[in-house]
Every structure is written in C-alpha cells, then in structure tokens.
Design an enzyme around this catalytic site. Sequence first.
Site, PDB file in Angstrom:
ATOM      1  N   GLU A 100       0.786  -1.221   0.000  1.00  0.00           N
ATOM      2  CA  GLU A 100       0.000   0.000   0.000  1.00  0.00           C
ATOM      3  C   GLU A 100       0.826   1.284   0.000  1.00  0.00           C
ATOM      4  OE1 GLU A 100      -3.516   0.047  -0.161  1.00  0.00           O
ATOM      5  OE2 GLU A 100      -3.059  -2.047  -0.668  1.00  0.00           O
ATOM      6  N   SER A 373     -46.961 -25.365  45.526  1.00  0.00           N
ATOM      7  CA  SER A 373     -46.371 -25.835  46.786  1.00  0.00           C
ATOM      8  C   SER A 373     -44.873 -25.631  46.868  1.00  0.00           C
ATOM      9  CB  SER A 373     -46.695 -27.327  46.979  1.00  0.00           C
ATOM     10  OG  SER A 373     -48.077 -27.508  47.155  1.00  0.00           O
TER      11      SER A 373
END
Length: 630
Positions: A100, A373
């Site tokens: 690059e 319960s």
Amino acid sequence: MRTSPNLEFWKGVGQFTGCTLFSITMLTSSVLAGGLLGLAISFRDLPSVRTIRNFVPAETTYIYDIKGRLLASIHGDVNREVVPLKKISPHLKRAVLASEDSSFYNHHGIDPVGVGRALVVNLEAGEVQEGGSTLTMQLVKNLFLSQERTFTRKIAEAVLAIRLEQVLSKDEILDLYLNQVYWGDNNYGVQMAARYYFNKSAANLNLAESAMMAGLLPAPENFSPFINLELAKQKQKEVLFRMLELNWISQQDYNQALKQKIQLNKKRTLEGSAAPYITNTVAQELVKKFGRDALLKGGLRVQTTVDAKLQMMANKTVKRWHQRLKRQGLRNNQIALVAIDPRTHFIKALVGGVDAKTSEFNRATQARRQPGSAFKPFVYYAAFASGKFTPNTIVQDTPVRYRDGNGWYSPRNYDHSFMGAIAIRTALSLSRNIPAIKLGKAVGLNRVIETSRTLGITSPMKPVTSLPLGAIGVTPVEMASAYATLANYGWQSPTTLIMRVTDSNGNVVRDNTPKPRLVLNPWASASVIDVMQSVINNGTGRAAAIGRPAAGKTGTTSSARDVWFVGTVPQLTTAIWVGRDDNTRLGYGATGGGTVAPIWRDFMRNALKNVPVENFKRSSNFPRPRPHKK
C-alpha cells in the site's frame, strides 16, 4: 545485506519543510484539474484532525463463560477488535506497507511520485482511476471523508493527510490504519481478519498468510481466498514480489512463502450463540448499565458466571424433555431451567424456553408463574426462624375455613383427604396444604412476605390466606435464588449472570465478586433443607432421587397450569418450570412430582457427574433461635 523498513517515527524536521512545499506544488497541479472549487473545498471547512486524539474505534463486545470460552459476540455495523501495533505480526506490517505505501516512513502524508503518476493517469482518463493514495491518505478518507471518487475529494484527502502527520507519529498512524481498515465480510481491523481467514491472532501470522491478507486490501470481497483461492494466491505472489524488490525479504523467504500451504479457517464465522437466552439477558443488563453504544461499539469483554458445558447440558435436557412431554400428550409446553451455585449465587446455566429462534421471551427471567407448593419452604422457614417450631412439631391436617371477603375460603389438600395430627416433616414431604396455611397464619403472613423478600422474591405479594400455597407470580430465577440461599444456610450474594466486565483496554468496569451476607437464620435454613430431603427420600419428589443427598420441593398449581420442581445439593441449586404461555391447563395428571422431578433428576445427574458427593450440614451445627417475644 537485506534490511527491513524502518518502523520508527521519522523525525527529519528539516526535510519536512521541503516535503510540505513539494506537496503544495503537487496540490497546485491537482487544482488545475479540479478547479478553484476544489481548492476552496480542500482548505475550508475540513474536519480538524486533532479530534483523532479522542478517536475511539467501534469494537465488538465479546461474551465468555466463567472459564473464558467464547459464548457470543455482539456488534453493530462494525465487527472489530483493536490490538496494539506491537501485537501485530512484523510480517503483516511489512506486507501491508509493501503493498500500500512502501515510502510510508519517508513522506509526510503524501507521496509526490505516487501522486504524480496518478495525476497523469487520471488526466488522460478524464476521471479518477488511480488513487496514488498513501496509507495516511487512506486513513483520513476512512475517518473523515466520503468514499466518492472525485478530484476535489482527493485534494481534501491530501491536505488532511499532511495535517494528520503533524499530529500523530508514524507508528500511531500505522496502528490506527491496521485496526481501522476493512478486510472483507464485515471484518474491520487485522485481529478480526486474522481470525476470520486463518483462525489465529494477528500476532501469529506467518509471511505467507500476511502477504495473502495484504493482497486483499484493494478489493477484499473480490480477492477473498474463500471466493477465489487462485486469485488470492496471485495477489499474494504480487505482494511477496514487491517485498523482494524492496529487499524486505530474501529470495529464500520468497520461495518458501510461495510453497507454504495456506491453512484457511474452516469455521469462518462465529455461529449463533449457543446460549441465546443468556446472551440476550447479559446484553439487556449491559445496556441498562453502560448504554447501547457501549454494547455495540465499546469492545466490552464480559465474563459471565455460566459454565458452557453445564449450559449445553441444560439446553439438551430442555429439548429432550420437551419432545418427551409432547409424546405424553402435553403439547405446546414450555420449559424454563435455572441452575445456581448456592455458594456464590452465580447462575451456571439458564434456559428460557424450548427454542429461542421461535420465541425470544425468556421464561426463566421474565415469566411470573404461580409456584404452587414450591413456595411452602418459605413458610416453614418463617415458622422455624420464629423459634416456636421444629421439624418434629405436630400440626393439624384437619378441615378449616377462613373469611374471604363476603364469603368463606375452605382450603383442601391435593387428594381431598385429611391426615389429622402430623409432624411438620410429614406435612412438607407430602405437600399437605392445610398445615402450610395454618403455619402461615400462626407466624403471620406479613412475616412470610418479609422472609420471601429477604430470599430475593421481588414479585408482588399480598398477605392473603392462599399465599402459603404459592398464590403469587414468581420467576424461575427468583425461585432458584431463594432455594440457593437456604442451601447456603442463610448466606446470600446478589444473584448474577455477569462475573466481570472489562473495557477493550483491560480496565475492570464491573466486578461482581461474591460478597456474601448472612440474611437468614442458619439453624432454620438447615432445618428446612433437612425436611426437604424427606421430600425426595419418601415424599412427593421421589422421582427426583439422584443417588446423593439432595433437597427439593414439588409445585403444582390448581388445574395444573404450572408445575415445578426446585431442588438442591450443596454445590448446585436448580429450578425447573413447565407450563404453557397461554396459561391453559397442561393436561390431566401433570404434577411437579410426576412431570418435572424426572427432568430435574436427568439434568442434575449429568451436571454432577464429576462433582464429589457432599452432605448438607445438620441443623444441630447451629444454635436454635429463641422464640420471638410479642
């Protein structure tokens, strides 16, 4: 002798002036092509590059289990993990620069030779065909400018690049670039790309892999080795040849890199979370605490309390029993499961339904259903803590009725029978309703509510006569947390799914290390656990027997709309609920003992395979409370 590119900030102040003058000359040439308008746009109203000092790139948030195994990743539009320059392979840094911007460490933002070459090409074509961009120009384009390909934007790009080089060092620019640049398939930055393409960190990339990655940059989607391996190899060769031309690698390095077999990542993307209900719950908590942007862009590292292996067992258990219950005629059923370590109150596994893909509603944390319960142990704890009752105290299982508004309420037992005078141990183990109501009335229903609040039940409660039978709505997390406190003899830490959160720099922003407090009477807690062992040994929960000391309680509401089993060993507490989202009856004969206890047994046997058998502490180990004075 071949040398590597200088990776230190070039500080030639004297050369800077000459380079800047030359840059202005080149800009003037560009203006001839772009016009006076381009010049105006380039130098006026451009963003200030000094803001880059405060720039924080968006990062992916990662969620891990308690042992560091990845559960999920969360991100917005950008999937990124930032790593410092020193943790990026030198091969990759050289490959990117060769590909690059080979003059990166010798210019001040723009490369006169590159710009001149691009200028000629673009003037001949009458449009922007070649960028001539330096790495710095690419960075400012990504951070500050649009992606349009025009002469005026190129001028602005060059101006900002020169300004940026006056603010940041070369290494800082390279660091930003490598963590910012796009590598294809929603992967930003070298770390995500290295994991995506080669299933390794950016620090461990070899020369061959680095050259292939650098070759992707001009067009990542086109040059991807997953799409066209031959084209990717061609780009790799071009990068390697450029590195050879620059004397950054030797001929031997070049030859060996070309011959090296590339091992691509076979598992290219993270699968959907193996624990979607956990991921969603954690995400909601993070948003509430830190905000949505922090979740999607902040790069948080979240260590949950979940054990991935236990979570997988929980997922499989829920799916397996969902199918079994369907075959038994209980169609459209949902199952929620929560497993908590009572010693830390860490949630170890959580399942909010049978299929998160079809319903994200988390029944483990969001569905308030009647516990039946399974609520009774809280009543019995209140009785024991009062100092007036023990597991052997006799209570009367006889008919009774209470004023209820303008009428009368006559509670009944599940089998419609009465047993007369029985011990509290028998009353709870056989889940007799009338003794539970009588005890609740005896100690005071407000005290039962107070006990429940201490245990972590936050759902609304009223002191109605049916409260001891579970006539309230609670979540499975609340039930598991409450039982975990009893199993830890009254010691409690905040129940949590999150152990620790750090930011992307490793700073701890949330720490949920357990801070246990004694909130219940230890003797009363141990007494309840002792009685609940009778539930499994010779009571309604016999189907939950797992071959080791365990305590628990069944829960079945009227018309069997909700059925539960909540149980514990000293190391793990698990609550399981089965019901339907529309609150209709499950089916004739569905009970906590017959329907849910076997699911609990299945999960706990697998979860405890490698966990040593441990006995509960006896209530005799703790001092008994004195009776409350009126």
